[in-house]
Scaffold this active site. Structure first.
Site, PDB file in Angstrom:
ATOM      1  N   HIS A  61       0.831  -1.206   0.000  1.00 26.78           N
ATOM      2  CA  HIS A  61       0.000   0.000   0.000  1.00 26.78           C
ATOM      3  C   HIS A  61       0.860   1.248   0.000  1.00 26.78           C
ATOM      4  CE1 HIS A  61       0.648   0.993   4.312  1.00 26.78           C
ATOM      5  NE2 HIS A  61       0.682  -0.313   4.503  1.00 26.78           N
ATOM      6  N   CYS A 115       2.697  -5.044   7.085  1.00 24.36           N
ATOM      7  CA  CYS A 115       2.394  -4.751   5.688  1.00 24.36           C
ATOM      8  C   CYS A 115       3.516  -3.927   5.062  1.00 24.36           C
ATOM      9  CB  CYS A 115       1.060  -4.021   5.574  1.00 24.36           C
ATOM     10  SG  CYS A 115      -0.370  -5.116   5.830  1.00 24.36           S
TER      11      CYS A 115
END
Length: 530
Positions: free
Chosen positions: A426, A445
């Site tokens: 992301h 992440c």
């Protein structure tokens, strides 16, 4: 073409008995029980003729394969695993003048070479200590499903056995570059005297005198950071030597300030044998990757803090913190992109971090764009919260979601790839992490430096998604999910060394301490069933 060497009925019975036992005493590692069924089929399919012997002498192919096995160290493996200390004596025993080799000796030589070559093929294709994280099947080609199948079809009949065996390697250019670096550092480690640079109490800066300059010069010349003609006999740390140190610092993930501080000294004093170990381990991990992909993969190297995707320039990434939030190693398929994604806050982050911040600052939720939701997804609050709501958040009975927008923790693009770890790629509104060398800062992440460029690359085969449309989706008002016409492979890997296309060798800190455990397993010499 020479006729295969046939065994007598007694010889055939002896060969079958050895195969059935799963043990050959003349091998460095005698046990081969896991593969005795395949080995039996290998000889049965050839009518129990010998694969590597003609007219009671080793064939030219046998000698070529033995030469490759003895040079396995050059592939980042260990030649001892494939009986390097024993081949010379075996060959001499089969060539004694006036004493033709006996049939038992010939069949044992043939079995030994078949088993060692099978082990070599497996190790070069799947890895010596493959943890089965990615793939564990022998899938060089659609019609080749086992190492002995490959040996029979591709090697025994090959005009060039070296070329045939090289086809089992991972088909990545980065892998071949690492192989060359292994060969170079193997030579360097054998030549270097290992003399440590003298310690100092304060950093050595350009213009300072330093008693370690002669050793520093020798080391940097051997590593290729300093041109040989630039070497100097003085103890002055200046000029081209400072430039060479900056190059060394860049190659080792350090800020290239040219100063000799503790971090730089530690890297300079790392034995070249340890660098060779890093290269070998990174090669091993490349062997664990799936060898075939329908499309070019996205590859993230965790300790290198870099993402690679086709012809895109490498991107900086932020990965999981070394303490408690390590990014896992796995393979997946990128299936869809989300422009302007909301962030559904993981419960662990909500309870351990955000509840505390909300308790300190009642306006935190409103300022950061968070909504409080119930378990049905209905809005409970988007502003200041009461003590009751805060308590329910603390107990996990209510949930936090951050609204889409430039300040959202996921940035303006989220890249979804199904996996059991709930990990995805992301963007991020925070640029701070990309400005420092060590970037293990996330909860697991992976934050990408340029999500817009990555989105354009991922959508390159969907012409309706122009650069303008991608930008408009990022700047729009609504959340938009785009499914990929064809999923893109994603490989999250861990390697503390890499070689750039220009041949420059980079080394990275072992931020998750994986080299120690996996290195010990990789270097363990004892084999059991194999």
């Amino acid at each position: 073409m020479e006729e295969p060497q046939r065994l007598s009925p007694e010889g055939e019975s002896e060969l079958r008995a050895v195969v059935a036992s799963g043990r050959l005493e003349t091998l460095q590692w005698p046990q081969f029980g896991d593969y005795k069924t395949e080995l039996g089929e290998f000889y049965r399919s050839a009518g129990y003729t010998l694969a590597w012997v003609r007219d009671s002498r080793p064939t030219a192919k046998a000698l070529a394969v033995i030469e490759l096995l003895q040079a396995a160290d050059n592939e980042g493996l260990f030649a001892k695993d494939y009986d390097k200390p024993l081949w010379e004596e075996r060959l001499e025993s089969l060539a004694l003048p006036g004493r033709p080799a006996s049939e038992p000796a010939l069949l044992r030589f043939d079995l030994a070479l078949t088993i060692c070559t099978m082990r070599y093929i497996l190790d070069r294709h799947l890895g010596r200590i493959n943890p089965r994280l990615f793939h564990s099947t022998f899938d060089v080609d659609a019609d080749i499903r086992s190492p002995l199948d490959f040996l029979r079809v591709r090697v025994v009949s090959a005009a060039d056995v070296a070329a045939a065996l090289s086809s089992v390697e991972p088909p990545f250019p980065a892998y071949r570059r690492l192989v060359k670096a292994v060969q170079r550092y193997k030579e360097l480690a054998g030549q270097d005297d290992g003399e440590p640079l003298p310690a100092f109490t304060i950093p050595i800066k350009p213009g300072d005198h330093y008693s370690g300059v002669p050793r520093l010069t020798r080391l940097l010349v051997s590593l290729g950071d300093l041109p040989p003609q630039a070497a100097s006999d003085t103890d002055l740390y200046a000029g081209t030597l400072v430039k060479a140190v900056k190059r060394f610092q860049r190659r080792h993930g350090l800020a290239p300030d040219g100063a000799l501080g503790p971090k730089t000294l530690r890297q300079l004093n790392t034995p070249l044998g340890q660098r060779l170990r890093q290269l070998r381990l990174t090669l091993e991990r490349w062997r664990w990757l799936p060898p075939r992909h329908s499309r070019p993969p996205i590859i993230v190297n965790i300790p290198g803090f870099r993402l690679y995707a086709g012809d895109l320039p490498p991107q900086k990434v932020v990965v999981g913190k070394a303490f408690k939030h390590q990014t896992p190693v796995f393979a997946s398929l990128l299936t869809e992109l989300v422009f302007r994604p909301p962030w559904n806050v993981p419960m662990s982050i909500q309870r351990r971090e955000l509840v505390r911040l909300i308790g300190k600052d009642p306006s935190y939720l409103e300022e950061q764009g968070f909504d409080v939701l119930d378990n049905e997804g209905a809005l409970v609050s988007s502003g200041p919260v009461s003590a009751e709501i805060l308590e329910r958040l603390r107990k996990g009975r209510l949930f936090l979601r951050q609204r889409p927008g430039p300040g959202n923790a996921l940035g303006l693009v989220k890249f979804l790839m199904p996996n059991t770890h709930s990990i995805y790629l992301h963007g991020t509104p925070s640029r701070r992490g990309f400005k420092i060398p060590r970037r293990d800062l996330s909860h697991g992440c992976i934050r990408v430096d340029d999500p817009e460029a990555l989105a354009a690359w991922v959508l390159r085969d969907q012409p309706e998604w122009t650069a303008e449309r991608i930008r408009a989706a990022m700047d729009g008002e609504k959340t938009l999910t785009v499914k990929l016409a064809e999923p893109t492979p994603v490989l999250i890997q861990y390697g503390t060394a890499m070689v750039q296309e220009n041949g420059v060798v980079l080394f990275f800190d072992d931020i998750y301490d994986r080299d120690a455990a996996e290195g010990a397993a990789f270097e363990q010499l004892a084999r059991t069933a194999r």
